[in-house]
Motif scaffolding. Structure first.
Motif, PDB file in Angstrom:
ATOM      1  N   ILE A   1       7.804  -9.252  10.729  1.00 20.56           N
ATOM      2  CA  ILE A   1       8.271  -9.678   9.400  1.00 20.56           C
ATOM      3  C   ILE A   1       9.224  -8.652   8.777  1.00 20.56           C
ATOM      4  CG2 ILE A   1       6.362  -8.678   8.053  1.00 20.56           C
ATOM      5  CD1 ILE A   1       6.279 -11.466   6.558  1.00 20.56           C
ATOM      6  N   ASN A   2       9.173  -7.390   9.286  1.00 21.37           N
ATOM      7  CA  ASN A   2      10.073  -6.333   8.799  1.00 21.37           C
ATOM      8  C   ASN A   2      11.474  -6.552   9.363  1.00 21.37           C
ATOM      9  OD1 ASN A   2       7.342  -5.523   8.698  1.00 21.37           O
ATOM     10  ND2 ASN A   2       7.893  -3.379   8.555  1.00 21.37           N
ATOM     11  N   CYS A   3      12.090  -7.657   8.961  1.00 18.62           N
ATOM     12  CA  CYS A   3      13.453  -7.963   9.394  1.00 18.62           C
ATOM     13  C   CYS A   3      14.132  -8.743   8.276  1.00 18.62           C
ATOM     14  CB  CYS A   3      13.443  -8.774  10.701  1.00 18.62           C
ATOM     15  SG  CYS A   3      12.714 -10.418  10.563  1.00 18.62           S
TER      16      CYS A   3
ATOM     17  N   MET B   1      11.737   4.475  10.586  1.00 20.07           N
ATOM     18  CA  MET B   1      12.057   5.898  10.414  1.00 20.07           C
ATOM     19  C   MET B   1      10.836   6.731  10.027  1.00 20.07           C
ATOM     20  SD  MET B   1      14.029   5.495   6.735  1.00 20.07           S
ATOM     21  CE  MET B   1      14.373   7.208   6.440  1.00 20.07           C
ATOM     22  N   VAL B   2       9.852   6.089   9.420  1.00 18.30           N
ATOM     23  CA  VAL B   2       8.655   6.809   8.971  1.00 18.30           C
ATOM     24  C   VAL B   2       7.699   7.020  10.155  1.00 18.30           C
ATOM     25  CG1 VAL B   2       6.655   6.711   7.425  1.00 18.30           C
ATOM     26  CG2 VAL B   2       8.863   5.800   6.671  1.00 18.30           C
ATOM     27  N   HIS B   3       7.481   5.973  10.921  1.00 15.88           N
ATOM     28  CA  HIS B   3       6.477   6.046  11.981  1.00 15.88           C
ATOM     29  C   HIS B   3       6.964   6.718  13.257  1.00 15.88           C
ATOM     30  CE1 HIS B   3       4.606   3.132   9.252  1.00 15.88           C
ATOM     31  NE2 HIS B   3       3.478   3.602   9.738  1.00 15.88           N
ATOM     32  N   GLU B   4       8.292   6.895  13.374  1.00 13.98           N
ATOM     33  CA  GLU B   4       8.772   7.524  14.615  1.00 13.98           C
ATOM     34  C   GLU B   4       8.869   9.046  14.491  1.00 13.98           C
ATOM     35  OE1 GLU B   4      12.665   6.455  15.963  1.00 13.98           O
ATOM     36  OE2 GLU B   4      13.604   6.943  14.056  1.00 13.98           O
TER      37      GLU B   4
ATOM     38  N   PRO C   1      11.042   6.565   2.185  1.00 17.62           N
ATOM     39  CA  PRO C   1      11.956   6.734   1.041  1.00 17.62           C
ATOM     40  C   PRO C   1      12.281   5.416   0.353  1.00 17.62           C
ATOM     41  CG  PRO C   1      13.119   7.034   3.130  1.00 17.62           C
ATOM     42  CD  PRO C   1      11.666   6.921   3.462  1.00 17.62           C
ATOM     43  N   HIS C   2      12.171   4.320   1.097  1.00 18.40           N
ATOM     44  CA  HIS C   2      12.469   3.001   0.500  1.00 18.40           C
ATOM     45  C   HIS C   2      11.332   2.563  -0.418  1.00 18.40           C
ATOM     46  CE1 HIS C   2      15.839   2.755   3.200  1.00 18.40           C
ATOM     47  NE2 HIS C   2      15.031   2.989   4.223  1.00 18.40           N
ATOM     48  N   MET C   3      10.120   2.675   0.068  1.00 19.26           N
ATOM     49  CA  MET C   3       8.964   2.293  -0.762  1.00 19.26           C
ATOM     50  C   MET C   3       8.910   3.162  -2.019  1.00 19.26           C
ATOM     51  SD  MET C   3       6.961  -0.111   0.490  1.00 19.26           S
ATOM     52  CE  MET C   3       6.727  -1.024   2.016  1.00 19.26           C
ATOM     53  N   LYS C   4       9.269   4.438  -1.838  1.00 16.71           N
ATOM     54  CA  LYS C   4       9.154   5.378  -2.954  1.00 16.71           C
ATOM     55  C   LYS C   4      10.274   5.210  -3.979  1.00 16.71           C
ATOM     56  CE  LYS C   4       5.299   7.238  -1.532  1.00 16.71           C
ATOM     57  NZ  LYS C   4       4.279   6.357  -0.943  1.00 16.71           N
TER      58      LYS C   4
ATOM     59  N   TYR D   1       0.808  -1.236   0.000  1.00 18.69           N
ATOM     60  CA  TYR D   1       0.000   0.000   0.000  1.00 18.69           C
ATOM     61  C   TYR D   1       0.836   1.278   0.000  1.00 18.69           C
ATOM     62  CZ  TYR D   1      -4.085  -2.794   1.469  1.00 18.69           C
ATOM     63  OH  TYR D   1      -5.118  -3.687   1.552  1.00 18.69           O
ATOM     64  N   TYR D   2       2.112   1.188   0.372  1.00 13.17           N
ATOM     65  CA  TYR D   2       2.923   2.399   0.485  1.00 13.17           C
ATOM     66  C   TYR D   2       3.592   2.810  -0.826  1.00 13.17           C
ATOM     67  CZ  TYR D   2       2.778   1.771   5.659  1.00 13.17           C
ATOM     68  OH  TYR D   2       2.408   1.631   6.967  1.00 13.17           O
ATOM     69  N   VAL D   3       3.506   1.981  -1.876  1.00 14.03           N
ATOM     70  CA  VAL D   3       4.168   2.400  -3.124  1.00 14.03           C
ATOM     71  C   VAL D   3       3.284   3.415  -3.846  1.00 14.03           C
ATOM     72  CG1 VAL D   3       5.519   0.264  -3.381  1.00 14.03           C
ATOM     73  CG2 VAL D   3       3.296   0.465  -4.552  1.00 14.03           C
TER      74      VAL D   3
ATOM     75  N   CYS E   1      14.800  -1.127   4.487  1.00 17.81           N
ATOM     76  CA  CYS E   1      13.838  -0.816   5.549  1.00 17.81           C
ATOM     77  C   CYS E   1      14.644  -0.469   6.795  1.00 17.81           C
ATOM     78  CB  CYS E   1      12.946  -2.033   5.803  1.00 17.81           C
ATOM     79  SG  CYS E   1      11.937  -1.890   7.289  1.00 17.81           S
ATOM     80  N   SER E   2      14.375   0.700   7.367  1.00 11.19           N
ATOM     81  CA  SER E   2      15.146   1.135   8.539  1.00 11.19           C
ATOM     82  C   SER E   2      14.929   0.192   9.714  1.00 11.19           C
ATOM     83  CB  SER E   2      14.766   2.559   8.931  1.00 11.19           C
ATOM     84  OG  SER E   2      13.445   2.607   9.402  1.00 11.19           O
ATOM     85  N   LEU E   3      13.740  -0.373   9.783  1.00 16.94           N
ATOM     86  CA  LEU E   3      13.419  -1.281  10.883  1.00 16.94           C
ATOM     87  C   LEU E   3      14.248  -2.576  10.761  1.00 16.94           C
ATOM     88  CD1 LEU E   3      11.640  -1.441  13.321  1.00 16.94           C
ATOM     89  CD2 LEU E   3       9.702  -1.977  11.834  1.00 16.94           C
TER      90      LEU E   3
HETATM   91 FE1  SF4 Z   1      10.478  -0.092   6.771  1.00 17.99          FE
HETATM   92 FE2  SF4 Z   1       9.493   1.913   5.273  1.00 17.99          FE
HETATM   93 FE3  SF4 Z   1       7.832   0.073   6.341  1.00 17.99          FE
HETATM   94 FE4  SF4 Z   1       9.081   1.844   7.899  1.00 17.99          FE
HETATM   95  S1  SF4 Z   1       7.542   2.262   6.312  1.00 17.99           S
HETATM   96  S2  SF4 Z   1       8.853  -0.328   8.294  1.00 17.99           S
HETATM   97  S3  SF4 Z   1      11.081   2.050   6.856  1.00 17.99           S
HETATM   98  S4  SF4 Z   1       9.434  -0.271   4.800  1.00 17.99           S
END
Ligand code: SF4
Ligand code: 13P
Length: 337
Positions: A137-139, A197-200, A290-293, A49-51, A110-112
């Protein structure tokens, strides 16, 4: 990067095929070409959904991390094209070791995932030898080899509740999601100190101002957000849960505290409702990953044309790492997710 074909090698392969980025015809109809390649190669395009919305519009499946993994697990396509980030494409590869999995940009990380290097996590885990390891799963794929059960934000509560009460749990890498899960489940989790990095970077002050200016709006938030943001939220959920909530609720206006790409689907599903991106703590009006984009139509076309860059994983990583994903899928199926 050990888990994929290195960029230099991918570039060399492209050059061997006579490809240069500047060679792309600016008049090319990417939509038409991508559709042609999809049919020719029996490919499936999976998009998060983020692209960007134009990629969402041509994808075969758009979803959250759980939906994407479930779709990857059952696809009959020969070529899996992942318009998302690295860990998502790796998960698809682990579920389909015999298939080719490609992604438009190898640098879409992904920063996470990066916040939890496997060699450091191994030392951390060794301090709690009797604990069950639950990883978001974000690992990285390698971190999944050190994990007992994977989870996404859609099924995390079910996954934590599936662990016997008398077992301790390590939760990695997202401390915000972990803190939220402690509250939801009442379990005491040992948390790895990672964040997205996006959600914080949502600004509590600017969100409060937006709520005052829009008293008829509800704040909805992803559990990757910090606790002080979640405390203000009317509803908390994964991207797909936020999307469903906005559609089913009687409320007409929402302040959306997650990556702004999801708003495209919210507007498509509920064209008469208003969606305000929650402001971050910087000069931008909305909050993009920035990664999704990094995923663009041009890169999507090129990666399908040349089938590069490809996700390549060591066999031991697939063999050991897929077990925690399989467990997650079983728990989700039992929960009807
Ligand atoms: Fe990783 Fe981007 Fe998802 Fe944050 S929004 S968890 S940085 S992919
Ligand atoms: P979900 O789509 O599973 O809610 O995850 C959000 C996210 O950050 C993906 O990178």
């Amino acid at each position: 990067m050990i888990t994929t074909m290195p960029l230099a090698e991918a570039k060399k392969n492209l050059e061997r095929k006579g490809f240069l980025a500047l060679d792309v015809d600016p008049d090319l109809d990417f939509e038409h070409e991508i559709d042609r390649l999809k049919k020719e190669k029996n490919a499936i395009i999976l998009a998060h959904y983020y692209v960007d919305s134009e990629i969402q519009d041509i994808a075969d499946y758009i979803g959250d991390s759980l939906g994407l993994a479930q779709t990857a697990a059952k696809t009959e396509a020969d070529l899996i094209v992942f318009a998302g980030v690295h860990f998502m494409a790796e998960t698809a590869k682990m579920l389909n070791p015999e298939k080719k999995v490609i992604l438009p940009d190898l640098k879409a990380g992904c920063s996470l995932a990066d916040s939890c290097p496997p060699h450091l996590f191994k030392k951390f885990k060794d301090r709690y030898p009797d604990h069950v390891v639950v990883s978001y799963i974000n690992c990285t794929a390698e971190l999944k080899t050190l994990t007992d059960i994977c989870c996404t934000s859609s099924n995390a509560v079910h996954v934590i509740n599936s662990v016997p009460e008398d077992r301790g749990i390590i939760f990695a890498p997202d401390k915000n999601l972990g803190t939220y899960l402690q509250k939801k489940t009442g379990r005491d989790l040992i948390l790895w100190n990672g964040t997205c990095m996006v959600h914080e970077i949502f600004s509590a002050e600017k969100i409060t101002k937006a709520m005052v200016r829009n008293p008829d709006a509800e704040l909805i938030a992803h559990p990757e957000c910090e606790e002080h943001i979640l405390q203000k939220a009317h509803f908390i959920g994964s991207t797909s849960q936020l999307l469903r909530y906005t559609h089913e609720s009687d409320t007409q206006k929402f302040i959306v505290a997650t990556e702004s790409g999801i708003i495209h689907q919210m507007e498509l599903k509920s064209p008469d409702k208003d969606f305000i991106p929650a402001p971050p703590n910087n000069t931008c009006a909305c909050n993009d990953c920035p990664h999704m984009k990094r995923n663009t139509m041009e890169k999507l076309y090129l990666c399908m044309e040349y089938e590069l860059p490809e996700v390549i994983l060591d066999q031991w990583v697939i063999d050991k790492g897929v077990a925690c994903i399989d467990r997650m899928l079983e728990i989700s199926a039992r929960a009807g997710l």
